[in-house]
Design a protein around this motif. Structure first.
Motif, short mmCIF file in Angstrom:
data_model
loop_
_atom_site.label_atom_id
_atom_site.label_comp_id
_atom_site.label_asym_id
_atom_site.label_seq_id
_atom_site.Cartn_x
_atom_site.Cartn_y
_atom_site.Cartn_z
N ILE A 1 -28.01 28.86 56.11
CA ILE A 1 -26.76 28.73 56.87
C ILE A 1 -25.91 29.99 56.75
O ILE A 1 -25.17 30.33 57.68
CB ILE A 1 -25.99 27.47 56.42
CG1 ILE A 1 -26.77 26.22 56.82
CG2 ILE A 1 -24.59 27.44 57.01
CD1 ILE A 1 -27.05 26.11 58.32
N GLU A 2 -25.99 30.68 55.63
CA GLU A 2 -25.25 31.94 55.50
C GLU A 2 -25.72 32.94 56.56
O GLU A 2 -24.92 33.54 57.27
CB GLU A 2 -25.44 32.51 54.09
CG GLU A 2 -24.80 31.69 52.99
CD GLU A 2 -23.41 32.17 52.63
OE1 GLU A 2 -23.16 33.39 52.65
OE2 GLU A 2 -22.56 31.32 52.32
N GLY A 3 -27.03 33.13 56.66
CA GLY A 3 -27.56 34.06 57.65
C GLY A 3 -27.29 33.59 59.06
O GLY A 3 -26.93 34.39 59.94
N PHE B 1 -17.14 35.31 73.32
CA PHE B 1 -16.42 34.23 74.01
C PHE B 1 -15.16 33.82 73.27
O PHE B 1 -14.63 32.73 73.50
CB PHE B 1 -17.35 33.03 74.18
CG PHE B 1 -18.67 33.37 74.83
CD1 PHE B 1 -18.75 33.62 76.18
CD2 PHE B 1 -19.82 33.48 74.06
CE1 PHE B 1 -19.95 33.96 76.78
CE2 PHE B 1 -21.03 33.81 74.64
CZ PHE B 1 -21.11 34.06 76.02
N SER B 2 -14.70 34.68 72.36
CA SER B 2 -13.49 34.41 71.57
C SER B 2 -13.64 33.16 70.71
O SER B 2 -12.65 32.47 70.43
CB SER B 2 -12.26 34.29 72.48
OG SER B 2 -12.06 35.49 73.20
N VAL B 3 -14.85 32.85 70.30
CA VAL B 3 -15.13 31.73 69.40
C VAL B 3 -15.48 32.30 68.04
O VAL B 3 -16.26 33.25 67.94
CB VAL B 3 -16.29 30.86 69.93
CG1 VAL B 3 -16.61 29.73 68.95
CG2 VAL B 3 -15.94 30.30 71.31
N ARG B 4 -14.88 31.75 66.99
CA ARG B 4 -15.07 32.27 65.64
C ARG B 4 -16.02 31.38 64.83
O ARG B 4 -16.06 30.16 65.01
CB ARG B 4 -13.73 32.35 64.92
CG ARG B 4 -12.78 33.38 65.52
CD ARG B 4 -11.36 33.23 65.02
NE ARG B 4 -10.71 32.04 65.57
CZ ARG B 4 -10.06 31.13 64.85
NH1 ARG B 4 -9.96 31.26 63.53
NH2 ARG B 4 -9.50 30.11 65.43
N ALA B 5 -16.78 32.02 63.93
CA ALA B 5 -17.64 31.30 62.99
C ALA B 5 -17.35 31.82 61.59
O ALA B 5 -17.29 33.03 61.37
CB ALA B 5 -19.11 31.50 63.34
N LYS B 6 -17.16 30.89 60.65
CA LYS B 6 -16.76 31.25 59.29
C LYS B 6 -17.59 30.50 58.26
O LYS B 6 -18.19 29.46 58.56
CB LYS B 6 -15.27 30.90 59.07
CG LYS B 6 -14.30 31.47 60.10
CD LYS B 6 -14.08 32.95 59.90
CE LYS B 6 -13.00 33.48 60.84
NZ LYS B 6 -12.75 34.93 60.62
N LEU B 7 -17.58 31.01 57.04
CA LEU B 7 -18.27 30.38 55.91
C LEU B 7 -17.27 30.08 54.80
O LEU B 7 -16.44 30.93 54.47
CB LEU B 7 -19.34 31.31 55.34
CG LEU B 7 -20.62 31.49 56.16
CD1 LEU B 7 -21.37 32.74 55.68
CD2 LEU B 7 -21.51 30.26 56.04
N VAL B 8 -17.38 28.88 54.22
CA VAL B 8 -16.64 28.55 53.01
C VAL B 8 -17.67 28.29 51.92
O VAL B 8 -18.60 27.50 52.11
CB VAL B 8 -15.72 27.33 53.21
CG1 VAL B 8 -15.19 26.83 51.86
CG2 VAL B 8 -14.56 27.70 54.12
N GLU B 9 -17.49 28.95 50.78
CA GLU B 9 -18.49 28.91 49.70
C GLU B 9 -17.88 28.28 48.44
O GLU B 9 -17.31 28.97 47.60
CB GLU B 9 -18.98 30.33 49.41
CG GLU B 9 -19.61 31.00 50.63
CD GLU B 9 -19.69 32.52 50.52
OE1 GLU B 9 -20.65 33.09 51.05
OE2 GLU B 9 -18.78 33.13 49.91
N PRO B 10 -17.98 26.96 48.30
CA PRO B 10 -17.40 26.29 47.13
C PRO B 10 -18.20 26.57 45.86
O PRO B 10 -19.42 26.75 45.89
CB PRO B 10 -17.50 24.80 47.49
CG PRO B 10 -17.76 24.76 48.96
CD PRO B 10 -18.52 26.01 49.26
#
Length: 249
Positions: free
Chosen positions: A147-149, A161-170
């Motif tokens: 999922i990170e890659g 398309f001005s859509v953002r994708a982010k990761l949260v790493e607990p």
């Protein structure tokens, strides 16, 4: 007013994140396999919907009921702790079906509405094991590394398309029921040959120097959803932050 759909809200990070977003004034679609409304505030801005991220029909029904959303938080996941040698391939596939393919399926299902509106954010919750792989978690680590890659690549293509994708790493949260949502007991996945190796690891888990609170994850997801910079990764919890800083040295 904005709307977030959060997966895996029956406990742990997802539940706390749903509460946090609601407290900030957002409309929240809290999803879980077996819906429970008693664990969340009663509010016109909070709905509980059934969702199994491993089933296409469940995803379609959930999104149809939810209506337009502004943020997707892919939090649903299952854990597995044990020696890789002793972990059945059937169980490894189950972990990937939820943690990896479930996240991808949910993401693919919401992209069209975000792309058409030229707005939206997808936050994928992974783990600090992607920063420093831990022993006795090989299958889980692999599912989260994927999922990170995936998210890093996705962030590039959706930016058009001005859509953002982010990761949260607990980091490690002792209060979460990490492996209780599987049908494999930890004891069954530690053969006698691994007992001496595993003992100090479990002792360290029992008394960690640094831990992650569920509120740390909720706050990190909140920051990620509202971040409009190019930052991709958001470590959550004191231990995850320390690992992220160490990885930069």
């Amino acid at each position: 007013m904005t709307t977030a759909l959060i997966t895996g809200c029956s406990s742990g990070y997802g539940l706390q994140t749903a509460r946090h977003f609601h407290a900030q004034g957002w409309t929240v679609i809290a999803t879980m396999r077996r819906p429970r409304e008693d664990i969340l505030p009663k509010s016109s801005r909070l709905r509980v919907l059934p969702l199994d991220v491993t089933r296409a029909d469940s995803i379609a029904a959930c999104l149809a009921a939810a209506g337009p959303i502004d943020a997707l938080v892919n939090n649903a996941g299952i854990g597995v702790v044990g020696a890789f040698e002793a972990t059945p391939m059937s169980h490894i596939r189950k972990v990937f079906e939820t943690n990896t393919f479930g996240t991808m399926a949910m993401t693919q299902a919401v992209i069209p509405q975000f792309r058409q509106r030229q707005a939206g954010v997808i936050v994928n919750v992974t783990s600090s094991v992607t920063l420093t792989p831990m022993p006795l978690a090989a299958a889980y680590t692999a599912s989260k590394m994927a999922i990170e890659g995936f998210t890093g690549s996705l962030a590039h293509e959706l930016s058009a398309f001005s859509v953002r994708a982010k990761l949260v790493e607990p980091g490690y949260a002792p209060t979460t029921r990490f492996a209780e949502n599987t049908d494999m007991r930890v004891e069954d996945l530690i053969p006698a040959a691994y007992a001496a190796f595993a003992a100090p690891i479990f002792e360290a888990f029992a008394a960690p120097a640094l831990v992650t609170r569920e509120s740390d994850v909720a706050e990190a997801v909140w920051r990620a959803v509202n971040d409009t910079s190019g930052q991709l990764r958001f470590p959550a919890g004191a231990d995850a932050v320390a690992l992220a800083q160490a990885s930069l040295r």
